[in-house]
Enzyme design. Structure first.
Site, PDB file in Angstrom:
ATOM      1  N   VAL A 161      -2.531   5.659   7.542  1.00 37.35           N
ATOM      2  CA  VAL A 161      -3.324   4.713   8.473  1.00 37.35           C
ATOM      3  C   VAL A 161      -3.307   3.326   7.450  1.00 37.35           C
ATOM      4  CG1 VAL A 161      -4.495   6.359   9.909  1.00 37.35           C
ATOM      5  CG2 VAL A 161      -5.573   5.777   7.634  1.00 37.35           C
ATOM      6  N   CYS A 162      -2.503   3.317   6.419  1.00 36.38           N
ATOM      7  CA  CYS A 162      -2.663   1.908   5.737  1.00 36.38           C
ATOM      8  C   CYS A 162      -1.287   1.210   6.294  1.00 36.38           C
ATOM      9  CB  CYS A 162      -2.555   2.464   4.365  1.00 36.38           C
ATOM     10  SG  CYS A 162      -2.792   0.905   3.240  1.00 36.38           S
ATOM     11  N   ILE A 163      -1.522  -0.043   6.539  1.00 31.38           N
ATOM     12  CA  ILE A 163      -0.381  -1.132   6.920  1.00 31.38           C
ATOM     13  C   ILE A 163      -0.275  -2.152   6.090  1.00 31.38           C
ATOM     14  CG2 ILE A 163      -0.372  -0.303   9.471  1.00 31.38           C
ATOM     15  CD1 ILE A 163      -1.972  -2.718   9.948  1.00 31.38           C
TER      16      ILE A 163
END
Length: 327
Positions: free
Chosen positions: A175-177
């Protein structure tokens, strides 16, 4: 230098088996030492608000697992430490680097936690070095984990500042961009970054992010991690703090990044996103399965404890181990 370095990630690597020396996989010892303490498994549920809360932290500590409480409910941190110590359990909290955190750390002198994690997205920073030094001055017996970083230079600087362990991983999480929003990070080469950093480290490394399967835990240890922080595999359980959502009769749990607008409460410097994960069973069942799979890994490594994993050979297969299957 960078062009000569092998670049790979978890799905690119297969570990090569050695002769098994134990009679049963259940004989394999998965315990790990971190500081003065021993824990049942070399895994840490990510210190994120949809992964861990005080109830889960308390249960993990009672059951002999390591945990790091997130820093997003600041006022509850001191009462949490007190409550854990009243039960003779270790207290492990997170702090940031804002000015008010210095007074907070100083206020802990009378009831110091066993572990403090300095938790910011880009840990190779003067602000982190300053906070490490402050914690070590005020709480000399506390084990300090600092991160996150992605280079050997960062590991050495944080260790030299007094960090007892460093957390490696810039944006490889589900869930890291960060890699998309900034162009920077270890997404897509997290395992190679871990290897690179571990070669420079004199103290424990915690691999953080990019873990998609239980086999990735063994791979992390092979390439230098003492502990492995995991988000998505620990999200979505019945006990998980993420909001329960029902869609067409199916239940899901929310899982979002610490730098997402859902965590921040505003759309500013967003480097995380929210996803829905199908609800799983109980967290204890996942931990049991992780232990069993890691015991199997140790048996394939030809040893009887985690140290055996560090000595195995490997091959780089460039994304082919799934043969078209998805995780």
């Amino acid at each position: 230098m960078f062009n000569d370095m092998p670049v790979f990630d978890y799905e690119d690597i297969q570990l090569i088996p050695n002769k098994c020396i134990i009679n049963s996989r259940s004989e394999a010892d998965t315990s790990v030492q971190l500081g003065k303490y021993s824990f049942k498994l070399p895994v840490i549920p990510a210190n994120m608000q949809t992964i861990i809360d005080e109830t889960i932290a308390e249960q993990l500590a009672k059951d002999g697992y390591f945990y790091i409480m997130h820093r997003f409910d600041e006022e509850s941190r001191k009462p949490f430490i007190k409550r854990m110590h009243e039960q003779n359990l270790i207290a492990s909290i997170s702090v940031g680097v804002k000015e008010y955190e210095y007074d907070f750390v100083t206020s802990l002198k009378e009831d110091a936690p066993e572990f403090v994690t300095i938790d910011i997205a880009h840990g190779h920073a003067n602000s982190v070095i300053k906070m490490i030094q402050h914690i070590k001055k005020e709480l000399p017996e506390t084990f300090v984990i600092a991160g996150n970083v992605g280079t050997p230079e960062a590991v050495r600087e944080l260790e030299n500042a007094g960090a007892d362990a460093t957390k490696v991983g810039i944006g490889p999480g589900k869930v890291c961009i960060t890699k998309v929003k900034t162009g920077f990070g270890t997404g897509g080469w997290q395992l190679a970054a871990l290897r690179w950093c571990a070669k420079a480290a004199r103290k424990p490394i915690i691999a953080d992010g990019g873990i998609r399967t239980h086999g990735d835990i063994a791979k992390s240890i092979r390439f230098g991690a003492t502990m492995v922080m995991i988000g998505s595999l620990f999200a979505g359980h019945l006990e998980s703090p993420g909001k329960l959502v029902e869609i067409d009769g199916e239940t899901f749990k929310e899982y979002y990044g610490s730098a997402s607008e859902y965590q921040k409460g505003e759309h500013k410097n967003v480097e995380g996103k929210k996803i829905l994960l199908p609800t799983k069973g109980h967290l204890s069942d996942t931990l049991t399965e992780m232990k069993q799979d890691l015991q199997s890994s140790i048996s394939y490594a030809g040893g009887n404890d985690l140290a055996a994993l560090r000595r195995v050979d490997y091959v780089i297969v460039k994304n082919s181990i799934w043969n078209g299957d998805s995780i």
